[in-house]
Design a protein around this motif. Sequence first.
Motif, mmCIF file in Angstrom:
data_model
loop_
_atom_site.group_PDB
_atom_site.id
_atom_site.type_symbol
_atom_site.label_atom_id
_atom_site.label_comp_id
_atom_site.label_asym_id
_atom_site.label_seq_id
_atom_site.Cartn_x
_atom_site.Cartn_y
_atom_site.Cartn_z
ATOM 1 N N LEU A 28 35.896 -55.624 -0.001
ATOM 2 C CA LEU A 28 36.495 -56.620 -0.805
ATOM 3 C C LEU A 28 36.679 -56.393 -2.198
ATOM 4 O O LEU A 28 36.309 -57.286 -2.913
ATOM 5 N N ALA A 29 36.884 -55.269 -2.627
ATOM 6 C CA ALA A 29 36.841 -55.011 -3.955
ATOM 7 C C ALA A 29 38.139 -55.494 -4.503
ATOM 8 O O ALA A 29 39.332 -55.526 -3.854
ATOM 9 N N PRO A 30 38.336 -56.253 -5.802
ATOM 10 C CA PRO A 30 39.710 -56.364 -6.438
ATOM 11 C C PRO A 30 40.614 -55.402 -6.393
ATOM 12 O O PRO A 30 40.255 -54.064 -6.625
ATOM 13 N N THR A 31 41.813 -55.723 -6.225
ATOM 14 C CA THR A 31 42.713 -54.646 -6.351
ATOM 15 C C THR A 31 42.784 -53.775 -7.569
ATOM 16 O O THR A 31 42.857 -52.552 -7.673
ATOM 17 N N ASP A 32 42.418 -54.446 -8.719
ATOM 18 C CA ASP A 32 42.425 -53.441 -9.964
ATOM 19 C C ASP A 32 41.324 -52.714 -9.972
ATOM 20 O O ASP A 32 41.444 -51.513 -10.429
ATOM 21 N N VAL A 33 40.108 -53.137 -9.621
ATOM 22 C CA VAL A 33 38.958 -52.363 -9.265
ATOM 23 C C VAL A 33 39.087 -51.131 -8.495
ATOM 24 O O VAL A 33 38.803 -50.217 -8.716
ATOM 25 N N ALA A 34 39.808 -51.412 -7.214
ATOM 26 C CA ALA A 34 39.976 -50.481 -6.236
ATOM 27 C C ALA A 34 40.774 -49.287 -6.696
ATOM 28 O O ALA A 34 40.598 -47.994 -6.593
#
Length: 289
Positions: A28-34
């Motif tokens: 469940l990483a935030p999209t920007d982090v991923a």
Amino acid sequence: MSRSSGFPHQARLFDHLVDDAAVFPPGLAPTDVAVREHLGLRDGPYAAGLGPLLVPASAAAEVAALAEADPRPADRPLRVGLIVRPGGSLGPLVDGVEHLRDRPSVDVASVEVGWSEEWRRAVGLGVPVVVEVGLGVEQEWALDDIARAVDSGPDVRAKFRTGATPTWAWPDENALAAFLDATVLRGLAFKLTGGLHHVVRGDHGGEPMHGLLNVLVATDEALDGAEADDLATLLSITDVEHLVGRVTVLDGERVDRLRASFTGFGCCGVLDPLTELEALGLLPERTTA
């Protein structure tokens, strides 16, 4: 156990095998982090084993904006797989592919959907399609349907979930063996998702998990005609030495055949299996390709 000294075809066996599912549970990483971390991994020491970044189809516009704001995809686009979970509408998938189609910073490597009456809409999008199937009779129907589609030309692969979710019980060795057997018998390529964080079958955190090396060995045997019961036995092996020995003797022809069948798997923690493979001496010498 002793560390393997490597084998001639290891680079081909593990080439871009692990798709990055960081945004999906339990990561469940935030999209920007991923996106940021995936681009870092892509240029890091485990790049050769890394597949595309998997994201929900509904996040296509956000991914495009993030990629365009980052200088790294300018010369080499960010490769993504757009996902609609089983039971979801294909509308966001169609919209997502269209939104990304002419974006130089993003390349849609594949789309993934659940098997349903409308899954063939995805075939018209012009990218490889991965279709997640269930169990039992429904699985047989779905695989027959996928095989009919493949016979007419499109690049379509089957997909099976190897880890538990709130709505999907962990499929044991017999269930996974049945999928491998049924898929290989139909001549279908496949990918797996969920649960392959470790290279050998075992209990981790109190939960059973399938092993990547088990799957590789079982798939190779399935391609040689092994029956489902035999595949289940291979999937249950916990002897690391045995599995490493089976993998390291694969010749180039068998490796190519194996990877044409087992194309990859999604994992929310891509470094989990890759670092375990490295610790066993199974990954080629680190590069940043």
